[in-house]
Scaffold this active site. Structure first.
Site, short mmCIF file in Angstrom:
data_model
loop_
_atom_site.label_atom_id
_atom_site.label_comp_id
_atom_site.label_asym_id
_atom_site.label_seq_id
_atom_site.Cartn_x
_atom_site.Cartn_y
_atom_site.Cartn_z
N HIS A 169 -3.60 56.68 61.25
CA HIS A 169 -2.21 56.28 61.45
C HIS A 169 -1.16 57.25 60.92
O HIS A 169 0.00 57.20 61.33
CB HIS A 169 -1.99 54.92 60.80
N TYR A 227 7.00 40.85 60.75
CA TYR A 227 7.19 42.28 61.00
C TYR A 227 6.94 42.54 62.47
O TYR A 227 5.89 42.21 62.99
CB TYR A 227 6.16 43.03 60.16
N THR A 277 9.08 54.57 62.98
CA THR A 277 9.22 53.15 63.30
C THR A 277 10.30 52.51 62.43
O THR A 277 10.71 53.07 61.43
CB THR A 277 7.92 52.40 63.02
#
Ligand code: NAG
Ligand code: NAG
Ligand code: NAG
EC number: 2.3.1.21
Length: 749
Positions: free
Chosen positions: A436, A552, A565
């Site tokens: 990630h 979220y 993000t």
């Protein structure tokens, strides 16, 4: 690869002069010379000045000298025009008001803005052409962030709790907050993006727990079809497609992504570290390493590691050649070396022991050489012994097992540190597991969409399921990697594996396609599909757990340079009001009214997050500043430690044009998913496929008695259908055609 250097040079020229073209220089030069020919001086004396300063006097005639000076002048003029154009484009791209305007109610500014942006951004760009014209992410005012924060937690707190939180927040805003904000503004002056470097470092690279399940995520194959059942062939086409994508990235032939339906470009920086990249462990922090060349992939099969060269004398191997090479690996019956089989567990367990082992036992000799090959590979490939997919007697249960297999596998048969690992199963099914820190899901999804489409529709298979292409008979064997794994490392492998296995066994995954309706019908009700699904998730959670929770939703900030993000806190006052009304049996009309408000609110929150007016990244950065300064903020500490019991993300479909759902309606991608974020919460990822389907990926932990991914899945389906029933029963829907709340996108195409 002989042409790469010249391609790079050419590309940097094209990119360097964007939004102008290199040939526009000629027009400027000809224009200047033509005006001079007509006896007027377009430079107002500058050309003569240049002429006086040029060291040319001896060799050229007077006319020649004038000519050269005119050309120099033209070049300077041309370069300043480019800078001016770029500056204008950047200014134009800093305007975001259009996103908040409703259909048919475009403001005059937007009306002028649209053609200007189109004019300046229409020339065929390379992948990175827009980078220097993208605006910088602005730092919001601290009052704005704090009041947005308070608004977002209002429905989750009782009155006394809210009072306490407001006091904390106000105290922060008027004291420490201002000081932190000053430092942050200072950082924003010199940093390309005031969030992204800290985000990468503190959220990803410094995290010391396992990255498997906690951070890495997965992407799935087609749902209903497997283009071939020959494992080696699927690997052949998949590897080829990935390498073709890499070539497009390297040559910058990939078109820059844009806000769907508009000409607004998104930042492309995340493509840079897609290939030839690994995350290497360190004691304090991991680092991302990237190599400029890498002509092979690393392959894992039955406990053995191989290096597979994918180029031969500068030529990319044909899919059939890669298939044959993979078949050689599958046919190789040699057993793993001692300690080799489960070595990958080091990348799945805690980071510090892995860092220590790597330093001590993998920094010289054969172990270093072999580890280097894995880390420097273009990407990692696992040839998995299992069969996966929606198959057999229990297709639904198998889908869940397939998700778990991609998320963690056996905990040692993927290399979780690589930027991504592709998995090819025995029955030809495929999937990927992505690390990630280097990029977010939309970038990986883009790569994966391209790979699936290229594999199935461009490269294709022969009738008996093999790859196409010529084969050169004398290809060297794939190279087995050699290891010398001492007992200490083997002991660590066992304990890393134990940690990882416990984590993996606890993951409760549930994947299901929702086929009752899709974005087609949602749009008919004049609701944004994402808002519809998010409110459905809120309703599902309320029914599942009997309350509301901090939620979220990932959105992106790639309108800004190097943006990543931002969080949309999608549990809002309005969504709670709607759900409470619905569950307490309010009239349908009142519920519909409240739903409309909730949906508009959600879209508004989403757009604010996209345009740099979010809450969480700003507070996160203020927290980092406070850590640097060594001061404690009770407010920030509390905010940053609040758990996200519902963590959601939409996987965007970006290249529908690559798929032909008319002729191949079965070639539907399943999207991907991620592990649970909170111990007692749910992770939900969804992808809106075509007009009639939404795929959901739900995860939670078995160890929490209050959550159950299947039960939540049932609640999601039911919530979607209940809300649809409510909206469809609206007598006004079919008649009126008032404001839709849809963004202007159609108009901006
Ligand atoms: C926008 O332009 C129209 C016509 O050009 C004008 O009538 C209108 O008043 C303008 N609106 C605003 C808000 O300036
Ligand atoms: C990765 O390696 C390939 C093959 O050597 C090279 O052509 C390419 O430029 C590298 N990619 C990047 C993004 O550096
Ligand atoms: C949110 O709801 C609470 C209680 O229902 C109300 O007091 C408050 O004013 C609302 N806030 C906003 C911003 O709508």
């Amino acid at each position: 690869c002989s042409d790469t250097a010249s391609t790079r040079r050419k590309n940097s020229l094209i990119k360097g002069v964007y939004p102008a073209s290199p040939s526009s220089w000629l027009f400027v030069a000809i224009g200047i010379l033509a005006t001079m020919y007509m006896q007027s001086d377009p430079s107002m004396g500058l050309i003569t000045k240049i002429q006086q300063h040029l060291p040319l006097h001896m060799s050229l005639s007077a006319q020649g000298q004038t000519m050269v000076s005119a050309l120099v002048f033209s070049t300077l003029l041309w370069l300043s025009l480019i800078l001016a154009l770029r500056f204008c484009l950047k200014l134009l791209l800093s305007y975001h008001q259009w996103m908040f305007e409703k259909h048919g109610r475009m403001s005059n500014t937007t009306k002028v803005w649209v053609p200007l942006v189109r004019l300046l951004s229409s020339r065929k760009p390379l992948l990175y052409s827009y980078q220097s014209s993208l605006p910088h992410l602005p730092v919001p005012a601290i009052q704005d962030t704090v009041s947005r924060y308070l608004e977002s937690v209002r429905p989750l707190l009782t009155d006394p709790e809210f009072k306490r939180m407001s006091d904390l927040a106000n105290e922060f805003e008027s004291n420490l907050g201002n000081r932190l904000q000053r430092y942050l503004k200072l950082k924003a002056l010199w940093a390309t993006n005031y969030v992204s470097d800290w985000w990468e470092e503190y959220v990803y690279l410094r995290s010391r727990g396992p990255i498997m399940v906690n951070s890495n995520y997965y992407g799935m194959d087609f749902l209903y079809v497997t283009p071939t059942s020959v494992q080696a062939a699927r690997a052949g086409n998949t590897i080829t497609a990935l390498l073709l994508y890499r070539r497009k990235v390297n040559r910058e032939e990939l078109k820059p992504s844009r806000v769907p339906g508009t000409v607004i470009p998104l930042c492309a920086a995340q493509c840079e570290r897609m290939f030839n990249t690994t995350r290497t462990p360190g004691v304090e922090t991991d680092v991302l390493q990237h190599w400029l060349d890498s002509e092979f992939v690393a392959v894992y099969h039955r406990g053995r590691y191989f290096r597979l060269w994918v180029y031969r004398a500068g030529r990319l191997l044909s899919p059939r050649e890669i298939e044959d090479q993979i078949q050689r690996i599958l046919d190789d019956a040699s057993p793993p070396l001692p300690g080799e089989e489960k070595l990958g567990a080091l990348t799945a367990g805690d980071r510090i022991p892995w860092a220590q082992m790597r330093k001590q036992y993998f920094s010289s000799g054969v172990n270093k050489r072999s580890l280097d090959i894995i880390e420097r590979a273009a990407f990692f490939v696992t040839l998995d012994d299992e069969e996966q997919g929606m198959r057999g007697d229990d297709p639904e249960g198998n889908l869940d097992r397939y998700a778990k297999s991609l998320l963690h596998g056996k905990c040692y048969d993927r290399w979780f540190d690589k930027s991504f690992s592709v998995v090819i199963y025995k029955n030809g099914k495929s999937g990927l597991n992505a690390e990630h820190s280097w990029a977010d899901a939309p970038t990986v999804a883009h790569l994966w969409e391209y790979t699936l489409a290229t594999d199935a529709f461009q490269l294709g298979y022969t009738e008996d399921g093999h790859c196409k292409g010529d084969v050169e008979p004398s290809l060297p064997q794939p190279q087995r990697l050699v290891w010398n794994i001492p007992a200490e490392v083997q002991a660590q492998v066992s304990s890393s594996l134990a940690v990882a296995q416990a984590l993996a066994d606890d993951v409760d995954c549930h994947v299901f396609p929702f086929r009752e309706f899709g974005k087609g019908r949602i749009k008919k009700c004049r609701v944004s599909p994402d808002a519809f699904i998010q409110i459905s998730l809120q309703l599902a959670y309320y029914r599942d757990r009997g309350g509301f929770c901090l939620t979220y939703e990932a959105s992106m900030t790639r309108l800004f340079r190097e943006g990543r993000t931002e969080t949309v806190r999608s549990c809002s006052n309005e969504s709670c009001a709607f759900i409470t009304a619905l569950e307490s049996g309010e009239t349908e009309e009142e519920c519909r009214r409240l739903f409309q408000l909730a949906s508009e609110r959600h879209q508004n929150l989403y757009r604010m997050a996209m345009t740099g007016a979010g809450i969480d990244r700003h507070l996160f950065c203020l927290y980092v500043v406070s850590k640097y300064l060594g001061v404690e903020s009770p407010f920030l500490k509390e905010v940053l430690s609040e758990p996200w019991r519902l963590s959601t993300s939409q996987t965007p479909v970006q290249q529908m044009n690559l798929f032909d759902l008319k002729n191949h309606p079965d070639f539907i991608s399943l999207g991907g998913g991620f592990g649970p974020v909170a111990d007692d919460g749910y992770g939900v990822s969804y992808i809106i496929v075509g007009e009639d389907m939404v795929n959901f990926h739900v995860s939670s932990k078995y160890s929490c008695s209050q959550t159950d991914s299947h039960r939540f899945g049932v609640q999601i389906s039911k919530a979607m259908q209940d809300i649809m029933a409510l909206l469809s029963a609206d007598p006004k829907t079919s008649l009126s055609s008032k404001g839709t709340g849809q963004p202007q996108s159609k108009k901006l195409q």
